[in-house]
Design a protein around this motif. Sequence first.
Motif, PDB file in Angstrom:
ATOM      1  N   ILE A  19       4.175  -2.228   5.703  1.00 16.95           N
ATOM      2  CA  ILE A  19       3.795  -1.150   4.618  1.00 16.95           C
ATOM      3  C   ILE A  19       2.176  -0.622   5.088  1.00 16.95           C
ATOM      4  O   ILE A  19       1.953   0.584   4.969  1.00 16.95           O
ATOM      5  CB  ILE A  19       3.572  -1.920   3.336  1.00 16.95           C
ATOM      6  CG1 ILE A  19       4.876  -2.175   2.493  1.00 16.95           C
ATOM      7  CG2 ILE A  19       2.673  -1.018   2.354  1.00 16.95           C
ATOM      8  CD1 ILE A  19       4.701  -3.348   1.541  1.00 16.95           C
ATOM      9  N   ASN A  20       1.292  -1.248   5.712  1.00 14.65           N
ATOM     10  CA  ASN A  20       0.220  -0.858   5.985  1.00 14.65           C
ATOM     11  C   ASN A  20       0.402   0.110   7.165  1.00 14.65           C
ATOM     12  O   ASN A  20      -0.214   0.873   7.295  1.00 14.65           O
ATOM     13  CB  ASN A  20      -0.701  -2.232   6.571  1.00 14.65           C
ATOM     14  CG  ASN A  20      -1.611  -2.742   5.458  1.00 14.65           C
ATOM     15  OD1 ASN A  20      -1.962  -1.928   4.244  1.00 14.65           O
ATOM     16  ND2 ASN A  20      -1.490  -4.040   5.453  1.00 14.65           N
ATOM     17  N   PHE A  23       1.422   3.361   5.968  1.00 14.07           N
ATOM     18  CA  PHE A  23       0.235   4.151   5.229  1.00 14.07           C
ATOM     19  C   PHE A  23      -0.538   4.720   6.310  1.00 14.07           C
ATOM     20  O   PHE A  23      -1.284   5.795   6.363  1.00 14.07           O
ATOM     21  CB  PHE A  23      -0.645   3.252   4.316  1.00 14.07           C
ATOM     22  CG  PHE A  23       0.053   2.921   3.189  1.00 14.07           C
ATOM     23  CD1 PHE A  23       0.846   3.687   2.422  1.00 14.07           C
ATOM     24  CD2 PHE A  23      -0.009   1.604   2.540  1.00 14.07           C
ATOM     25  CE1 PHE A  23       1.392   3.358   1.421  1.00 14.07           C
ATOM     26  CE2 PHE A  23       0.531   1.232   1.350  1.00 14.07           C
ATOM     27  CZ  PHE A  23       1.369   2.181   0.751  1.00 14.07           C
ATOM     28  N   SER A  28       1.188   7.996   1.651  1.00 11.53           N
ATOM     29  CA  SER A  28       0.423   8.085   0.543  1.00 11.53           C
ATOM     30  C   SER A  28       0.829   6.867  -0.322  1.00 11.53           C
ATOM     31  O   SER A  28       2.012   6.885  -0.869  1.00 11.53           O
ATOM     32  CB  SER A  28      -0.217   9.012  -0.164  1.00 11.53           C
ATOM     33  OG  SER A  28      -0.868   8.716  -1.321  1.00 11.53           O
ATOM     34  N   PRO A  29       0.052   5.901  -0.568  1.00 11.95           N
ATOM     35  CA  PRO A  29       0.286   5.087  -1.852  1.00 11.95           C
ATOM     36  C   PRO A  29       0.704   5.597  -3.128  1.00 11.95           C
ATOM     37  O   PRO A  29       1.136   5.141  -4.007  1.00 11.95           O
ATOM     38  CB  PRO A  29      -0.692   3.996  -1.980  1.00 11.95           C
ATOM     39  CG  PRO A  29      -2.004   4.824  -1.456  1.00 11.95           C
ATOM     40  CD  PRO A  29      -1.273   5.510  -0.420  1.00 11.95           C
ATOM     41  N   ASN A  30       0.204   6.864  -3.373  1.00 11.08           N
ATOM     42  CA  ASN A  30       0.408   7.586  -4.314  1.00 11.08           C
ATOM     43  C   ASN A  30       1.504   8.840  -4.634  1.00 11.08           C
ATOM     44  O   ASN A  30       1.632   9.499  -5.394  1.00 11.08           O
ATOM     45  CB  ASN A  30      -0.846   8.591  -4.851  1.00 11.08           C
ATOM     46  CG  ASN A  30      -2.032   7.419  -4.912  1.00 11.08           C
ATOM     47  OD1 ASN A  30      -1.875   6.508  -5.781  1.00 11.08           O
ATOM     48  ND2 ASN A  30      -3.034   7.495  -4.105  1.00 11.08           N
ATOM     49  N   ILE A  39       4.945   2.664  -5.839  1.00 12.92           N
ATOM     50  CA  ILE A  39       4.810   1.384  -5.976  1.00 12.92           C
ATOM     51  C   ILE A  39       5.884   0.698  -7.000  1.00 12.92           C
ATOM     52  O   ILE A  39       6.167  -0.618  -6.778  1.00 12.92           O
ATOM     53  CB  ILE A  39       3.380   0.982  -6.536  1.00 12.92           C
ATOM     54  CG1 ILE A  39       3.172  -0.473  -6.384  1.00 12.92           C
ATOM     55  CG2 ILE A  39       3.317   1.509  -8.053  1.00 12.92           C
ATOM     56  CD1 ILE A  39       1.684  -0.960  -6.753  1.00 12.92           C
ATOM     57  N   CYS A  55       1.787  -7.555  -1.094  1.00  9.75           N
ATOM     58  CA  CYS A  55       2.167  -6.040  -0.918  1.00  9.75           C
ATOM     59  C   CYS A  55       1.587  -4.867  -1.688  1.00  9.75           C
ATOM     60  O   CYS A  55       1.203  -4.040  -1.566  1.00  9.75           O
ATOM     61  CB  CYS A  55       3.727  -5.993  -0.970  1.00  9.75           C
ATOM     62  SG  CYS A  55       4.742  -6.849   0.233  1.00  9.75           S
ATOM     63  N   PHE A  59      -0.956  -1.586  -1.139  1.00 11.05           N
ATOM     64  CA  PHE A  59      -1.263  -0.280  -1.827  1.00 11.05           C
ATOM     65  C   PHE A  59      -2.705   0.044  -2.300  1.00 11.05           C
ATOM     66  O   PHE A  59      -3.165   1.197  -2.237  1.00 11.05           O
ATOM     67  CB  PHE A  59      -0.237  -0.172  -3.122  1.00 11.05           C
ATOM     68  CG  PHE A  59       1.320   0.041  -2.558  1.00 11.05           C
ATOM     69  CD1 PHE A  59       1.673   1.324  -2.831  1.00 11.05           C
ATOM     70  CD2 PHE A  59       2.017  -0.665  -1.999  1.00 11.05           C
ATOM     71  CE1 PHE A  59       3.077   1.854  -2.715  1.00 11.05           C
ATOM     72  CE2 PHE A  59       3.259  -0.510  -1.818  1.00 11.05           C
ATOM     73  CZ  PHE A  59       3.693   0.792  -1.980  1.00 11.05           C
ATOM     74  N   ASN A  62      -5.087   0.733   0.154  1.00 10.00           N
ATOM     75  CA  ASN A  62      -4.987   2.270   0.892  1.00 10.00           C
ATOM     76  C   ASN A  62      -5.203   3.152  -0.240  1.00 10.00           C
ATOM     77  O   ASN A  62      -4.768   4.525   0.138  1.00 10.00           O
ATOM     78  CB  ASN A  62      -3.499   2.060   1.492  1.00 10.00           C
ATOM     79  CG  ASN A  62      -3.610   1.534   3.040  1.00 10.00           C
ATOM     80  OD1 ASN A  62      -3.865   2.107   3.826  1.00 10.00           O
ATOM     81  ND2 ASN A  62      -3.180   0.166   2.764  1.00 10.00           N
ATOM     82  N   LEU A  64      -4.480   3.142  -3.841  1.00 12.11           N
ATOM     83  CA  LEU A  64      -3.538   3.538  -5.071  1.00 12.11           C
ATOM     84  C   LEU A  64      -4.305   3.882  -6.168  1.00 12.11           C
ATOM     85  O   LEU A  64      -5.252   3.368  -6.405  1.00 12.11           O
ATOM     86  CB  LEU A  64      -2.696   2.181  -5.275  1.00 12.11           C
ATOM     87  CG  LEU A  64      -2.031   2.038  -6.544  1.00 12.11           C
ATOM     88  CD1 LEU A  64      -0.639   3.188  -6.455  1.00 12.11           C
ATOM     89  CD2 LEU A  64      -1.397   0.702  -6.817  1.00 12.11           C
TER      90      LEU A  64
END
Length: 247
Positions: A19-20, A23, A28-30, A39, A55, A59, A62, A64
């Motif tokens: 996941i990282n 990103f 984007s976590p958004n 998410i 996890c 988010f 990074n 969120l």
Amino acid sequence: MDELNQIIEQIELHSVEGINECFSKGISPNDYFKGELLIYELISEYTRSPRFKDCVKAFVNNGLQFDDKILLSVFLDDAKSLEQQLRNDPAALSKTYTLRCAYTPLFEVSLLHICAEFNHLSCAKVLVDHGADVNVTAGIDENGFGGQTAIFHTVNQNNNQSADMMNYLLSKNADLKLTVQGFIWGKGYDWETFIPAVNPISYAKMGLLPQMHRNEKTIAAIVSLLIKQAYGIDYQSQNVPCKYLHS
């Protein structure tokens, strides 16, 4: 789109590193996926593991943007943050949430139900210390289904992931005799299944349904634990796994 598909795969694996990495490559976590914040794919899907909270933290780390800080604290199993949030807003203890879920429905559920679903024991203890009722019931859907308590979310969880929460709720005298009219397990997924007229003990036994992919020995042990807690009957199933089916 390839990058988005890649993070969906890493989310399903509960791979914090993966996941990282996604990103770092520009996701984007958004971002949105299927009309929801990315998410929610993590929150709603199949995998259950202790890595879930890490996890979620990936988010957050990074960038969120998540408005409901109390709910986020529960997703992170961040007891310290939840404690502070509840001091600032005690009424939040009674908030309810509806979330997509691959298993037991999260329809108009309490924060304690969510702790049970993800085995977030630290936050559950904070909630109970602040007065949360361990037997608070979920909402009733348009069919008249639902009304389950938090313990339902623990008794046949994927990989027995919620054992800690199950034992904690039992220590707080969770009601094992409450029977609900039913609910739809895995609603909206390929494995959607109607589970009628169940209490937590019979729902544990439903873990033997082939679509649930639970371990027979684990399910038998949980049922024995629950039947002793509820009725004082000390019984261990002798035919597990079923010899007839495996002969």
